[in-house]
Motif scaffolding. Structure first.
Motif, PDB file in Angstrom:
ATOM      1  N   HIS A  72       8.267 -38.464 -95.047  1.00 21.73           N
ATOM      2  CA  HIS A  72       7.053 -39.036 -95.631  1.00 21.73           C
ATOM      3  C   HIS A  72       7.465 -40.407 -96.153  1.00 21.73           C
ATOM      4  O   HIS A  72       8.410 -40.511 -96.947  1.00 21.73           O
ATOM      5  CB  HIS A  72       6.521 -38.184 -96.785  1.00 21.73           C
ATOM      6  CG  HIS A  72       5.521 -38.904 -97.626  1.00 21.73           C
ATOM      7  ND1 HIS A  72       4.239 -39.183 -97.180  1.00 21.73           N
ATOM      8  CD2 HIS A  72       5.606 -39.437 -98.867  1.00 21.73           C
ATOM      9  CE1 HIS A  72       3.595 -39.848 -98.125  1.00 21.73           C
ATOM     10  NE2 HIS A  72       4.403 -40.006 -99.162  1.00 21.73           N
ATOM     11  N   VAL A  73       6.776 -41.439 -95.707  1.00 17.97           N
ATOM     12  CA  VAL A  73       7.113 -42.793 -96.161  1.00 17.97           C
ATOM     13  C   VAL A  73       6.195 -43.149 -97.321  1.00 17.97           C
ATOM     14  O   VAL A  73       4.968 -43.160 -97.185  1.00 17.97           O
ATOM     15  CB  VAL A  73       6.993 -43.821 -95.018  1.00 17.97           C
ATOM     16  CG1 VAL A  73       7.349 -45.212 -95.531  1.00 17.97           C
ATOM     17  CG2 VAL A  73       7.902 -43.426 -93.854  1.00 17.97           C
ATOM     18  N   ARG A  74       6.817 -43.407 -98.448  1.00 17.98           N
ATOM     19  CA  ARG A  74       6.084 -43.782 -99.654  1.00 17.98           C
ATOM     20  C   ARG A  74       5.799 -45.274 -99.638  1.00 17.98           C
ATOM     21  O   ARG A  74       6.607 -46.055 -99.137  1.00 17.98           O
ATOM     22  CB  ARG A  74       6.917 -43.440-100.902  1.00 17.98           C
ATOM     23  CG  ARG A  74       7.224 -41.962-101.017  1.00 17.98           C
ATOM     24  CD  ARG A  74       8.213 -41.617-102.129  1.00 17.98           C
ATOM     25  NE  ARG A  74       9.498 -42.241-101.892  1.00 17.98           N
ATOM     26  CZ  ARG A  74      10.056 -43.153-102.675  1.00 17.98           C
ATOM     27  NH1 ARG A  74       9.461 -43.555-103.780  1.00 17.98           N
ATOM     28  NH2 ARG A  74      11.235 -43.665-102.387  1.00 17.98           N
ATOM     29  N   PRO A  75       4.667 -45.689-100.182  1.00 18.88           N
ATOM     30  CA  PRO A  75       4.363 -47.124-100.204  1.00 18.88           C
ATOM     31  C   PRO A  75       5.294 -47.867-101.164  1.00 18.88           C
ATOM     32  O   PRO A  75       5.705 -47.313-102.192  1.00 18.88           O
ATOM     33  CB  PRO A  75       2.919 -47.194-100.686  1.00 18.88           C
ATOM     34  CG  PRO A  75       2.661 -45.883-101.353  1.00 18.88           C
ATOM     35  CD  PRO A  75       3.601 -44.878-100.750  1.00 18.88           C
ATOM     36  N   ASP A  76       5.635 -49.084-100.788  1.00 16.80           N
ATOM     37  CA  ASP A  76       6.409 -49.941-101.683  1.00 16.80           C
ATOM     38  C   ASP A  76       5.528 -50.382-102.842  1.00 16.80           C
ATOM     39  O   ASP A  76       4.346 -50.680-102.653  1.00 16.80           O
ATOM     40  CB  ASP A  76       6.870 -51.209-100.941  1.00 16.80           C
ATOM     41  CG  ASP A  76       8.246 -51.074-100.360  1.00 16.80           C
ATOM     42  OD1 ASP A  76       9.054 -50.289-100.896  1.00 16.80           O
ATOM     43  OD2 ASP A  76       8.518 -51.761 -99.357  1.00 16.80           O
ATOM     44  N   LEU A  77       6.094 -50.414-104.020  1.00 18.28           N
ATOM     45  CA  LEU A  77       5.366 -50.939-105.171  1.00 18.28           C
ATOM     46  C   LEU A  77       5.629 -52.431-105.308  1.00 18.28           C
ATOM     47  O   LEU A  77       6.749 -52.888-105.048  1.00 18.28           O
ATOM     48  CB  LEU A  77       5.849 -50.269-106.455  1.00 18.28           C
ATOM     49  CG  LEU A  77       5.336 -48.889-106.769  1.00 18.28           C
ATOM     50  CD1 LEU A  77       5.936 -48.406-108.086  1.00 18.28           C
ATOM     51  CD2 LEU A  77       3.832 -48.867-106.854  1.00 18.28           C
ATOM     52  N   ALA A 110      16.328 -29.578 -90.607  1.00 17.12           N
ATOM     53  CA  ALA A 110      17.663 -30.155 -90.716  1.00 17.12           C
ATOM     54  C   ALA A 110      17.755 -31.120 -91.893  1.00 17.12           C
ATOM     55  O   ALA A 110      18.844 -31.405 -92.379  1.00 17.12           O
ATOM     56  CB  ALA A 110      18.033 -30.876 -89.417  1.00 17.12           C
ATOM     57  N   GLY A 111      16.615 -31.642 -92.348  1.00 21.61           N
ATOM     58  CA  GLY A 111      16.623 -32.574 -93.466  1.00 21.61           C
ATOM     59  C   GLY A 111      15.231 -33.045 -93.793  1.00 21.61           C
ATOM     60  O   GLY A 111      14.303 -32.913 -92.996  1.00 21.61           O
ATOM     61  N   VAL A 112      15.082 -33.584 -95.009  1.00 19.71           N
ATOM     62  CA  VAL A 112      13.823 -34.183 -95.451  1.00 19.71           C
ATOM     63  C   VAL A 112      14.132 -35.552 -96.031  1.00 19.71           C
ATOM     64  O   VAL A 112      15.173 -35.742 -96.677  1.00 19.71           O
ATOM     65  CB  VAL A 112      13.083 -33.302 -96.481  1.00 19.71           C
ATOM     66  CG1 VAL A 112      12.618 -32.000 -95.862  1.00 19.71           C
ATOM     67  CG2 VAL A 112      13.927 -33.044 -97.711  1.00 19.71           C
ATOM     68  N   PHE A 113      13.238 -36.494 -95.793  1.00 25.87           N
ATOM     69  CA  PHE A 113      13.430 -37.861 -96.255  1.00 25.87           C
ATOM     70  C   PHE A 113      12.112 -38.405 -96.790  1.00 25.87           C
ATOM     71  O   PHE A 113      11.052 -38.099 -96.239  1.00 25.87           O
ATOM     72  CB  PHE A 113      13.911 -38.761 -95.105  1.00 25.87           C
ATOM     73  CG  PHE A 113      15.259 -38.381 -94.573  1.00 25.87           C
ATOM     74  CD1 PHE A 113      16.411 -38.946 -95.089  1.00 25.87           C
ATOM     75  CD2 PHE A 113      15.381 -37.440 -93.557  1.00 25.87           C
ATOM     76  CE1 PHE A 113      17.656 -38.583 -94.607  1.00 25.87           C
ATOM     77  CE2 PHE A 113      16.615 -37.071 -93.060  1.00 25.87           C
ATOM     78  CZ  PHE A 113      17.759 -37.643 -93.589  1.00 25.87           C
ATOM     79  N   ALA A 114      12.190 -39.220 -97.827  1.00 23.63           N
ATOM     80  CA  ALA A 114      10.998 -39.851 -98.391  1.00 23.63           C
ATOM     81  C   ALA A 114      11.322 -41.286 -98.802  1.00 23.63           C
ATOM     82  O   ALA A 114      11.285 -41.631 -99.981  1.00 23.63           O
ATOM     83  CB  ALA A 114      10.472 -39.048 -99.570  1.00 23.63           C
ATOM     84  N   PRO A 115      11.626 -42.133 -97.822  1.00 24.56           N
ATOM     85  CA  PRO A 115      11.919 -43.529 -98.152  1.00 24.56           C
ATOM     86  C   PRO A 115      10.645 -44.277 -98.525  1.00 24.56           C
ATOM     87  O   PRO A 115       9.534 -43.812 -98.246  1.00 24.56           O
ATOM     88  CB  PRO A 115      12.491 -44.071 -96.838  1.00 24.56           C
ATOM     89  CG  PRO A 115      11.795 -43.264 -95.785  1.00 24.56           C
ATOM     90  CD  PRO A 115      11.660 -41.878 -96.392  1.00 24.56           C
ATOM     91  N   ALA A 116      10.802 -45.424 -99.131  1.00 19.88           N
ATOM     92  CA  ALA A 116       9.669 -46.298 -99.425  1.00 19.88           C
ATOM     93  C   ALA A 116       9.729 -47.475 -98.459  1.00 19.88           C
ATOM     94  O   ALA A 116      10.807 -47.924 -98.081  1.00 19.88           O
ATOM     95  CB  ALA A 116       9.740 -46.789-100.866  1.00 19.88           C
ATOM     96  N   GLY A 117       8.555 -47.940 -98.042  1.00 18.92           N
ATOM     97  CA  GLY A 117       8.513 -49.100 -97.156  1.00 18.92           C
ATOM     98  C   GLY A 117       7.376 -49.010 -96.163  1.00 18.92           C
ATOM     99  O   GLY A 117       6.404 -48.292 -96.367  1.00 18.92           O
ATOM    100  N   SER A 118       7.540 -49.701 -95.054  1.00 20.57           N
ATOM    101  CA  SER A 118       6.568 -49.692 -93.965  1.00 20.57           C
ATOM    102  C   SER A 118       6.718 -48.393 -93.182  1.00 20.57           C
ATOM    103  O   SER A 118       7.822 -48.032 -92.775  1.00 20.57           O
ATOM    104  CB  SER A 118       6.831 -50.890 -93.047  1.00 20.57           C
ATOM    105  OG  SER A 118       6.296 -50.673 -91.763  1.00 20.57           O
TER     106      SER A 118
END
Length: 146
Positions: free
Chosen positions: A39-44, A82-90
């Motif tokens: 899930h990509v979180r929006p950049d603040l 296998a994994g979960v990721f939640a980076p911020a960005g585009s």
């Protein structure tokens, strides 16, 4: 067919998340594919980020990762994750970069925010399809039966 699938989830879209996770679970069970969820979180804006506690971003990331794990468990495929990721960005940039880094065979993504009732290819999905380093499976909501 696919050994490792990156599943792009929009946690803001409950209906779409459920449909995409259902398809991911089916793919995992039928083909034995490992799943990685993102899930990509929006950049603040920097001005907002300065006003927040130093640990805020990490807390948001961890909360999103827990939510992804919960979705997988609810869909019955938690053991295949296998994994979960939640980076911020585009969205497109982060999904593509993670797909390259992990060497996945395919990306599974929703056609559009399904809770808005629109079944067209969304801007983010189009960008993922255009720039992906692998196959992209675009999931649409089930058509109404009647």
């Amino acid at each position: 067919m696919y050994a490792h699938v990156l599943v792009a989830i929009d946690l803001e879209d409950e209906a779409g998340s459920a449909v995409v996770m259902g398809r991911a679970a089916a793919l995992s069970q039928e083909a034995g594919a490992r799943l990685t969820l993102v899930h990509v979180r929006p950049d603040l804006p920097v001005s907002y980020a300065r006003a927040l506690p130093e640990t805020w971003d990490l807390q948001q990331q961890q909360a999103a990762e827990r939510e992804l794990e919960g979705l997988a468990a609810a869909a019955g495929c938690g053991e295949r994750v296998a994994g979960v990721f939640a980076p911020a960005g585009s969205v497109a940039r982060e999904v593509g970069a993670l797909a390259r880094r992990l060497g996945v065979d395919a990306i599974l993504v929703g056609a559009h925010r399904m809770d808005l009732g629109r079944m067209v290819l969304g801007t983010q999905t189009g960008a993922i399809v255009r720039d992906a380093p692998c196959d992209v499976v675009v999931v649409r909501a089930e058509p109404p039966r009647g």
